[in-house]
Design a protein around this motif. Structure first.
Motif, PDB file in Angstrom:
ATOM      1  N   ILE A 161     -12.207  -0.459   3.083  1.00 56.04           N
ATOM      2  CA  ILE A 161     -11.128  -0.441   2.507  1.00 56.04           C
ATOM      3  C   ILE A 161     -10.745   0.655   1.587  1.00 56.04           C
ATOM      4  CG2 ILE A 161     -10.591  -1.801   0.030  1.00 56.04           C
ATOM      5  CD1 ILE A 161     -11.879  -4.206   0.927  1.00 56.04           C
ATOM      6  N   PRO A 162     -11.679   1.460   1.049  1.00 54.42           N
ATOM      7  CA  PRO A 162     -11.195   2.929   0.445  1.00 54.42           C
ATOM      8  C   PRO A 162     -10.316   3.841   1.318  1.00 54.42           C
ATOM      9  CG  PRO A 162     -13.806   2.351   0.103  1.00 54.42           C
ATOM     10  CD  PRO A 162     -13.079   1.466   1.147  1.00 54.42           C
ATOM     11  N   TRP A 163     -10.683   3.799   2.368  1.00 56.86           N
ATOM     12  CA  TRP A 163     -10.014   4.622   3.572  1.00 56.86           C
ATOM     13  C   TRP A 163      -8.423   4.094   3.782  1.00 56.86           C
ATOM     14  CZ3 TRP A 163     -11.627   9.059   5.306  1.00 56.86           C
ATOM     15  CH2 TRP A 163     -12.832   9.527   5.329  1.00 56.86           C
ATOM     16  N   ILE A 164      -8.506   2.773   3.794  1.00 66.01           N
ATOM     17  CA  ILE A 164      -7.228   1.826   4.005  1.00 66.01           C
ATOM     18  C   ILE A 164      -6.365   2.274   2.792  1.00 66.01           C
ATOM     19  CG2 ILE A 164      -5.968  -0.346   4.063  1.00 66.01           C
ATOM     20  CD1 ILE A 164      -8.468  -1.267   5.924  1.00 66.01           C
ATOM     21  N   LEU A 165      -6.877   1.991   1.342  1.00 69.36           N
ATOM     22  CA  LEU A 165      -6.183   2.345   0.304  1.00 69.36           C
ATOM     23  C   LEU A 165      -5.624   3.583   0.205  1.00 69.36           C
ATOM     24  CD1 LEU A 165      -8.355   0.175  -2.255  1.00 69.36           C
ATOM     25  CD2 LEU A 165      -6.173  -0.512  -1.264  1.00 69.36           C
ATOM     26  N   PHE A 166      -6.537   4.583   0.465  1.00 69.56           N
ATOM     27  CA  PHE A 166      -6.061   6.031   0.677  1.00 69.56           C
ATOM     28  C   PHE A 166      -5.018   6.145   1.554  1.00 69.56           C
ATOM     29  CE2 PHE A 166      -6.171  10.384   2.466  1.00 69.56           C
ATOM     30  CZ  PHE A 166      -6.076  11.203   1.206  1.00 69.56           C
ATOM     31  N   TYR A 167      -4.748   5.577   2.538  1.00 70.55           N
ATOM     32  CA  TYR A 167      -3.796   5.836   3.672  1.00 70.55           C
ATOM     33  C   TYR A 167      -2.754   5.184   3.155  1.00 70.55           C
ATOM     34  CZ  TYR A 167      -1.343   5.722   7.999  1.00 70.55           C
ATOM     35  OH  TYR A 167      -0.256   5.799   8.885  1.00 70.55           O
ATOM     36  N   LEU A 168      -2.643   4.021   2.333  1.00 69.21           N
ATOM     37  CA  LEU A 168      -1.504   3.344   1.914  1.00 69.21           C
ATOM     38  C   LEU A 168      -0.925   4.034   0.644  1.00 69.21           C
ATOM     39  CD1 LEU A 168      -2.556  -0.394   1.989  1.00 69.21           C
ATOM     40  CD2 LEU A 168      -0.820   0.831   3.536  1.00 69.21           C
ATOM     41  N   ALA A 169      -1.789   4.704  -0.009  1.00 68.66           N
ATOM     42  CA  ALA A 169      -1.427   5.387  -1.357  1.00 68.66           C
ATOM     43  C   ALA A 169      -0.714   6.736  -0.753  1.00 68.66           C
ATOM     44  CB  ALA A 169      -2.592   5.812  -2.275  1.00 68.66           C
ATOM     45  N   ALA A 170      -1.224   7.248   0.329  1.00 66.01           N
ATOM     46  CA  ALA A 170      -0.518   8.517   0.651  1.00 66.01           C
ATOM     47  C   ALA A 170       0.722   8.006   1.194  1.00 66.01           C
ATOM     48  CB  ALA A 170      -1.409   9.379   1.958  1.00 66.01           C
ATOM     49  N   LEU A 171       1.167   6.986   1.880  1.00 70.27           N
ATOM     50  CA  LEU A 171       2.092   6.519   2.463  1.00 70.27           C
ATOM     51  C   LEU A 171       3.237   6.399   1.348  1.00 70.27           C
ATOM     52  CD1 LEU A 171       4.072   5.877   4.893  1.00 70.27           C
ATOM     53  CD2 LEU A 171       2.980   3.653   4.896  1.00 70.27           C
ATOM     54  N   PHE A 172       2.697   5.690   0.063  1.00 68.65           N
ATOM     55  CA  PHE A 172       3.562   5.391  -0.940  1.00 68.65           C
ATOM     56  C   PHE A 172       4.242   6.699  -1.384  1.00 68.65           C
ATOM     57  CE2 PHE A 172       3.862   4.918  -5.407  1.00 68.65           C
ATOM     58  CZ  PHE A 172       4.871   3.926  -5.677  1.00 68.65           C
ATOM     59  N   LEU A 173       3.003   7.597  -1.612  1.00 63.83           N
ATOM     60  CA  LEU A 173       3.590   8.951  -2.300  1.00 63.83           C
ATOM     61  C   LEU A 173       4.707   9.669  -1.288  1.00 63.83           C
ATOM     62  CD1 LEU A 173       2.961  11.074  -4.437  1.00 63.83           C
ATOM     63  CD2 LEU A 173       1.044  11.980  -2.974  1.00 63.83           C
ATOM     64  N   ALA A 174       4.481   9.398  -0.199  1.00 62.67           N
ATOM     65  CA  ALA A 174       5.484  10.084   0.662  1.00 62.67           C
ATOM     66  C   ALA A 174       6.938   9.471   0.748  1.00 62.67           C
ATOM     67  CB  ALA A 174       4.991  10.281   2.089  1.00 62.67           C
ATOM     68  N   ASP A 175       6.996   8.351   0.598  1.00 59.77           N
ATOM     69  CA  ASP A 175       8.055   7.575   0.156  1.00 59.77           C
ATOM     70  C   ASP A 175       8.722   7.920  -1.092  1.00 59.77           C
ATOM     71  OD1 ASP A 175       7.918   6.387   2.655  1.00 59.77           O
ATOM     72  OD2 ASP A 175       7.030   4.254   1.834  1.00 59.77           O
ATOM     73  N   LEU A 176       7.763   8.006  -1.974  1.00 59.07           N
ATOM     74  CA  LEU A 176       8.360   8.465  -3.360  1.00 59.07           C
ATOM     75  C   LEU A 176       8.934   9.855  -3.438  1.00 59.07           C
ATOM     76  CD1 LEU A 176       8.375   7.514  -6.477  1.00 59.07           C
ATOM     77  CD2 LEU A 176       6.391   8.441  -6.813  1.00 59.07           C
ATOM     78  N   LEU A 177       8.340  10.703  -2.465  1.00 60.18           N
ATOM     79  CA  LEU A 177       8.962  12.061  -2.505  1.00 60.18           C
ATOM     80  C   LEU A 177      10.043  12.060  -2.016  1.00 60.18           C
ATOM     81  CD1 LEU A 177       5.538  14.054  -1.870  1.00 60.18           C
ATOM     82  CD2 LEU A 177       6.751  13.968  -4.161  1.00 60.18           C
TER      83      LEU A 177
END
Length: 342
Positions: A10-26
Motif C-alpha cells: 500500500i505505501p508504494w501504491i500510494l506513492f505511485y498514485l501521488a506522483a501521478l496526481f502531482l504530474a497531472d496537477l503540474l
C-alpha cells in the motif's frame, strides 16, 4: 495470499498514485503545456494499467518462493530442510538461509533432548533392575514364613511395591515400544491367568474373589505388552474393590467379532461427569482422591499402550454400582495389516 500482498504494498501504491496526481496537477497548472483532456485521461489510464500489470507480475514473482514453502506443510520435519526451494539471489535467498539456520538449530536441540531422555530412560531402567534384586530376596524370605499373619500382610505390601517398580520399568520402555515389539498368537485366558496369580496376595489381604469365565479365544498381539495393559486394568479393579467383593472377568467376542476382556468390580463406581476422563493422564477423580494411593497413571498407560497395539479400552460405570472396563483386541487380519502399515 493476494490481499495480504496488496496490503504490504500500500505505501508504494500510494506513492505511485501521488506522483501521478502531482504530474497531472503540474500539467493542469502549467499553461505552457497544451494537453487535451482526452490525452490526459489516456495518459492516466495507461499508467494505471501499467501499475496493475506491474503489481500482478511482482506478486507472481515475489510470492512464488513463499508458495513453494507453504507446499511443504505436512512434510516430515527431517525432510523439510532438504525440500526447501533454491533461491540463489535476492531477499528470498536471505529468507531461505534463515529458515535453514532455524531448522539446523531445531534439529540440534531435538537431538540433545532425545539424548537426555534416552539417558534418563536408561538410568531408570538400570535403577529398576538394581531394585529388583533386593525385592527378589525379600520375596524368598516372605515365602519361607508365609504361614505367619504378619508375613501375609507384608506379602501384599511387597506386591504393591513390585507392581509400582514394574510399571516404572514399562514407562521407561514406552518410547521404544516399536523396537521391543514381538507379535505372537496366544489364548486370551493365558494372558489373564498369570496376572490373577500375581495379584493373589493382594486379593487375599482384601478378601476379594476373582471369577474368570467365558470363551478362551486366540488373540494376536505382543504378549508382554498385552499383559501389561491387562495388569493395569486388573490392578485398578483390585484397588477399588471393597473387602469381600468379587471381580468378574469375562472373555469372548463382541458383536463385531473382536476378542475382548471385560473386567467388572464392585467398587464405588465412577460419577458420570468423571467417566469420560478416566483415561487422561493424572486424572484421579473424586473416587481417586478418597483412595490416596491413586496416581491417575494406570488406565492412562493401559490406554496409551493399547492404542499402539491396536487395542481399544472403554469403561461403563454408575456411581455406587461398580465399574466394568472392556479391553478389545484387534482381529488377527486387522493386527497384521496394522503391522504392515507401521
Amino acid at each position: 495470499m493476494f490481499i495480504p500482498y496488496i496490503r504490504s504494498r500500500i505505501p508504494w501504491i500510494l506513492f505511485y498514485l501521488a506522483a501521478l496526481f502531482l504530474a497531472d496537477l503540474l500539467i493542469y497548472l502549467d499553461s505552457g503545456l497544451p494537453v487535451d483532456f482526452s490525452a490526459a485521461v489516456y495518459f492516466n489510464v495507461l499508467l494505471l494499467a501499467a501499475l496493475v500489470l506491474f503489481i500482478v507480475w511482482r506478486f507472481r514473482r515475489e510470492t512464488k518462493f513463499l508458495s513453494e514453502i507453504r507446499s511443504l506443510e505436512g512434510e516430515p520435519l527431517s525432510d523439510w530442510e532438504a525440500l526447501l526451494p533454491v533461491r540463489p539471489v535476492g531477499l528470498d535467498c536471505v529468507t531461505m538461509e534463515l529458515l535453514q539456520e532455524v531448522s539446523r538449530t531445531h534439529r540440534k536441540e531435538k537431538a540433545a533432548l532425545q539424548e537426555d531422555q534416552t539417558m534418563e530412560a536408561d538410568y531408570t531402567a538400570a535403577w529398576v533392575h538394581e531394585v529388583k534384586a533386593p525385592l527378589t530376596a525379600m520375596k524368598l524370605i516372605l515365602d519361607e514364613h508365609r504361614g505367619q499373619p504378619a508375613m501375609r500382610r507384608l506379602s501384599a505390601e511387597w506386591l504393591r511395591l513390585h507392581l509400582l517398580i514394574d510399571r516404572q520399568l514399562y514407562i521407561s520402555r514406552l518410547p521404544t515400544i516399536a523396537s521391543d515389539f514381538i507379535p505372537e498368537t496366544a489364548d486370551i485366558q493365558s494372558l489373564i491367568a498369570p496376572e490373577v496369580r500375581d495379584l493373589a496376595a493382594w486379593c487375599m489381604e482384601k478378601d476379594v474373589a476373582v471369577e474368570l469365565e467365558g470363551e478362551d479365544v486366540p488373540v494376536r498381539s505382543d504378549v508382554k505388552w498385552a499383559r501389561f495393559v491387562i495388569r493395569q486394568v486388573l490392578t485398578n479393579a483390585v484397588k477399588y474393590s471393597p473387602a469381600g467383593g468379587t471381580i468378574r472377568i469375562w472373555t469372548g467376542h463382541d458383536e463385531s467379532g473382536h476378542p475382548n476382556i471385560r473386567i467388572e468390580d464392585e467398587g464405588p463406581g465412577i460419577p458420570a461427569h468423571d467417566l469420560f476422563r478416566i483415561f487422561e493422564k493424572g486424572f484421579t477423580g473424586g473416587t481417586g482422591r478418597i483412595h490416596n494411593a491413586a496416581t491417575g497413571l494406570g488406565l492412562y498407560l493401559a490406554d496409551t499402550v493399547g492404542a499402539r497395539l491396536g487395542m481399544g479400552l472403554c469403561a461403563v460405570s454408575e456411581e455406587g454400582s461398580g465399574t466394568a472396563v472392556t479391553v478389545v483386541f484387534p482381529r488377527e487380519n486387522e493386527f497384521d495389516r496394522m503391522m504392515e502399515i507401521n
